[in-house]
Design a protein around this motif. Structure first.
Motif, PDB file in Angstrom:
ATOM      1  N   TRP A  28       0.826  -1.205   0.000  1.00 37.72           N
ATOM      2  CA  TRP A  28       0.000   0.000   0.000  1.00 37.72           C
ATOM      3  C   TRP A  28       0.864   1.261   0.000  1.00 37.72           C
ATOM      4  CZ3 TRP A  28      -5.139  -0.559  -0.577  1.00 37.72           C
ATOM      5  CH2 TRP A  28      -5.673  -1.832  -0.333  1.00 37.72           C
ATOM      6  N   LYS A  29       0.449   2.246  -0.796  1.00 36.11           N
ATOM      7  CA  LYS A  29       1.062   3.568  -0.752  1.00 36.11           C
ATOM      8  C   LYS A  29       0.330   4.349   0.329  1.00 36.11           C
ATOM      9  CE  LYS A  29       0.563   4.109  -5.323  1.00 36.11           C
ATOM     10  NZ  LYS A  29       0.542   4.817  -6.615  1.00 36.11           N
ATOM     11  N   THR A  30       1.073   4.837   1.323  1.00 36.02           N
ATOM     12  CA  THR A  30       0.452   5.646   2.364  1.00 36.02           C
ATOM     13  C   THR A  30       0.369   7.074   1.861  1.00 36.02           C
ATOM     14  OG1 THR A  30       2.501   6.217   3.521  1.00 36.02           O
ATOM     15  CG2 THR A  30       1.415   4.161   4.163  1.00 36.02           C
ATOM     16  N   ILE A  31      -0.797   7.668   2.007  1.00 35.88           N
ATOM     17  CA  ILE A  31      -1.047   9.013   1.516  1.00 35.88           C
ATOM     18  C   ILE A  31      -1.231   9.930   2.720  1.00 35.88           C
ATOM     19  CG2 ILE A  31      -2.498  10.436   0.023  1.00 35.88           C
ATOM     20  CD1 ILE A  31      -1.133   8.069  -1.451  1.00 35.88           C
ATOM     21  N   ASP A  32      -0.419  10.983   2.786  1.00 35.94           N
ATOM     22  CA  ASP A  32      -0.499  11.942   3.892  1.00 35.94           C
ATOM     23  C   ASP A  32      -1.873  12.611   3.886  1.00 35.94           C
ATOM     24  OD1 ASP A  32      -0.170  14.799   5.068  1.00 35.94           O
ATOM     25  OD2 ASP A  32       1.589  13.691   5.792  1.00 35.94           O
ATOM     26  N   ASP A  33      -2.570  12.575   5.024  1.00 36.75           N
ATOM     27  CA  ASP A  33      -3.913  13.126   5.107  1.00 36.75           C
ATOM     28  C   ASP A  33      -3.930  14.648   5.028  1.00 36.75           C
ATOM     29  OD1 ASP A  33      -2.621  12.574   7.619  1.00 36.75           O
ATOM     30  OD2 ASP A  33      -4.409  13.252   8.650  1.00 36.75           O
ATOM     31  N   ILE A  69       5.698   3.155   1.440  1.00 33.95           N
ATOM     32  CA  ILE A  69       5.071   1.911   0.998  1.00 33.95           C
ATOM     33  C   ILE A  69       5.045   0.984   2.206  1.00 33.95           C
ATOM     34  CG2 ILE A  69       5.186  -0.078  -0.563  1.00 33.95           C
ATOM     35  CD1 ILE A  69       4.825   2.620  -2.039  1.00 33.95           C
ATOM     36  N   VAL A  70       3.846   0.513   2.541  1.00 30.68           N
ATOM     37  CA  VAL A  70       3.663  -0.402   3.665  1.00 30.68           C
ATOM     38  C   VAL A  70       3.127  -1.722   3.123  1.00 30.68           C
ATOM     39  CG1 VAL A  70       2.327  -0.841   5.772  1.00 30.68           C
ATOM     40  CG2 VAL A  70       3.256   1.434   5.347  1.00 30.68           C
ATOM     41  N   GLU A  71       3.704  -2.810   3.607  1.00 29.14           N
ATOM     42  CA  GLU A  71       3.207  -4.127   3.236  1.00 29.14           C
ATOM     43  C   GLU A  71       2.415  -4.695   4.396  1.00 29.14           C
ATOM     44  OE1 GLU A  71       4.699  -7.937   0.836  1.00 29.14           O
ATOM     45  OE2 GLU A  71       6.022  -7.340   2.479  1.00 29.14           O
ATOM     46  N   THR A  88      -0.716  -7.423  10.106  1.00 32.45           N
ATOM     47  CA  THR A  88       0.425  -6.636  10.560  1.00 32.45           C
ATOM     48  C   THR A  88       0.957  -5.857   9.358  1.00 32.45           C
ATOM     49  OG1 THR A  88       2.551  -6.789  11.694  1.00 32.45           O
ATOM     50  CG2 THR A  88       2.041  -8.551  10.199  1.00 32.45           C
ATOM     51  N   GLY A  89       1.498  -4.681   9.601  1.00 29.65           N
ATOM     52  CA  GLY A  89       1.999  -3.859   8.510  1.00 29.65           C
ATOM     53  C   GLY A  89       3.401  -3.362   8.785  1.00 29.65           C
ATOM     54  N   LYS A  90       4.253  -3.438   7.759  1.00 31.42           N
ATOM     55  CA  LYS A  90       5.663  -3.083   7.881  1.00 31.42           C
ATOM     56  C   LYS A  90       6.034  -2.078   6.789  1.00 31.42           C
ATOM     57  CE  LYS A  90       9.884  -5.734   8.255  1.00 31.42           C
ATOM     58  NZ  LYS A  90      10.456  -7.052   8.079  1.00 31.42           N
ATOM     59  N   VAL A  91       6.816  -1.065   7.139  1.00 32.52           N
ATOM     60  CA  VAL A  91       7.271  -0.066   6.178  1.00 32.52           C
ATOM     61  C   VAL A  91       8.357  -0.681   5.296  1.00 32.52           C
ATOM     62  CG1 VAL A  91       8.343   2.196   5.855  1.00 32.52           C
ATOM     63  CG2 VAL A  91       6.781   1.832   7.782  1.00 32.52           C
ATOM     64  N   LEU A  92       8.087  -0.734   3.977  1.00 35.97           N
ATOM     65  CA  LEU A  92       9.073  -1.257   3.033  1.00 35.97           C
ATOM     66  C   LEU A  92       9.971  -0.148   2.497  1.00 35.97           C
ATOM     67  CD1 LEU A  92       6.989  -3.753   0.878  1.00 35.97           C
ATOM     68  CD2 LEU A  92       8.441  -4.244   2.852  1.00 35.97           C
ATOM     69  N   GLU A  93       9.374   1.022   2.274  1.00 37.36           N
ATOM     70  CA  GLU A  93      10.126   2.160   1.735  1.00 37.36           C
ATOM     71  C   GLU A  93       9.599   3.446   2.330  1.00 37.36           C
ATOM     72  OE1 GLU A  93      10.622   2.360  -2.629  1.00 37.36           O
ATOM     73  OE2 GLU A  93       9.561   0.444  -2.655  1.00 37.36           O
ATOM     74  N   PRO A 124      16.669  11.701   4.407  1.00 36.23           N
ATOM     75  CA  PRO A 124      16.789  10.313   3.945  1.00 36.23           C
ATOM     76  C   PRO A 124      17.104   9.376   5.117  1.00 36.23           C
ATOM     77  CG  PRO A 124      18.748  11.569   3.372  1.00 36.23           C
ATOM     78  CD  PRO A 124      17.773  12.539   3.968  1.00 36.23           C
ATOM     79  N   ASN A 125      16.629   8.171   5.025  1.00 34.40           N
ATOM     80  CA  ASN A 125      16.846   7.147   6.059  1.00 34.40           C
ATOM     81  C   ASN A 125      16.432   7.627   7.453  1.00 34.40           C
ATOM     82  OD1 ASN A 125      18.028   5.422   4.069  1.00 34.40           O
ATOM     83  ND2 ASN A 125      19.865   6.671   4.235  1.00 34.40           N
ATOM     84  N   PRO A 126      15.179   8.085   7.600  1.00 32.69           N
ATOM     85  CA  PRO A 126      14.751   8.612   8.897  1.00 32.69           C
ATOM     86  C   PRO A 126      14.665   7.522   9.966  1.00 32.69           C
ATOM     87  CG  PRO A 126      12.877   8.379   7.449  1.00 32.69           C
ATOM     88  CD  PRO A 126      14.101   8.077   6.627  1.00 32.69           C
ATOM     89  N   VAL A 127      14.839   7.941  11.212  1.00 29.95           N
ATOM     90  CA  VAL A 127      14.676   7.048  12.358  1.00 29.95           C
ATOM     91  C   VAL A 127      13.506   7.551  13.189  1.00 29.95           C
ATOM     92  CG1 VAL A 127      17.109   6.383  12.429  1.00 29.95           C
ATOM     93  CG2 VAL A 127      16.318   8.315  13.799  1.00 29.95           C
TER      94      VAL A 127
END
Length: 149
Positions: free
Chosen positions: A31-36, A44-46, A56-61, A69-72
């Motif tokens: 799924w592409k997450t769209i900012d509300d 992209i969440v799987e 369960t959902g995990k952030v792929l990208e 870039p590469n946020p924590v």
């Protein structure tokens, strides 16, 4: 042998159609997450089915982040504190609602932008290409519509 091969070849489109139809009836997938607030694609969440049958959902990208870039997850508490958002589980323990094939609830969602967790529910829209995702604290809720990738 030749007849078996022809039978298998003819059956393949039917099997593929059945598999794609069942995928459209489930929140399982990418799924592409769209900012509300901005309407931009953020990540992209799987979503997958866990061993116990919950989603369960995990952030792929991470596609767009205010943290570069590469946020924590700097605002997270516990084991996620300071961990990369890419690869992080942000959605867990969602159970399918009784009598429904398109709604899940009772789970938790993590917003890595602020480190907060919320009670979560999902509702798959007709056609299976949009997913309404909401997170609530008491009566205050926030919702997003995610789009199937």
């Amino acid at each position: 042998m030749r007849k078996t091969f022809k039978t298998l070849l003819l059956a393949l489109p039917l099997v593929m159609a059945a598999m794609s139809a069942s995928a459209a009836d489930s929140a399982v997938g990418r799924w592409k997450t769209i900012d509300d607030k901005t309407g931009e694609t953020k990540s992209i969440v799987e979503i997958s089915k866990a061993a116990n049958g919950t989603l369960t959902g995990k952030v792929l990208e991470v596609l767009k982040s205010d943290k570069g870039p590469n946020p924590v997850c700097s605002d997270c508490k516990g084991p996620n504190k300071g961990k990369p958002i890419k690869g992080m589980t942000i959605l867990w323990n969602l159970s399918q609602d009784k009598g429904s094939t398109t709604e899940w609830s009772g789970g938790t969602i993590l917003d890595p932008a602020n480190g907060k967790t919320y009670k979560s529910k999902l509702e798959l829209q007709p056609g299976g290409n949009k997913l309404d995702v909401s997170g609530c604290i008491t009566i205050i809720c926030r919702a997003q519509t995610w789009v199937r990738e």
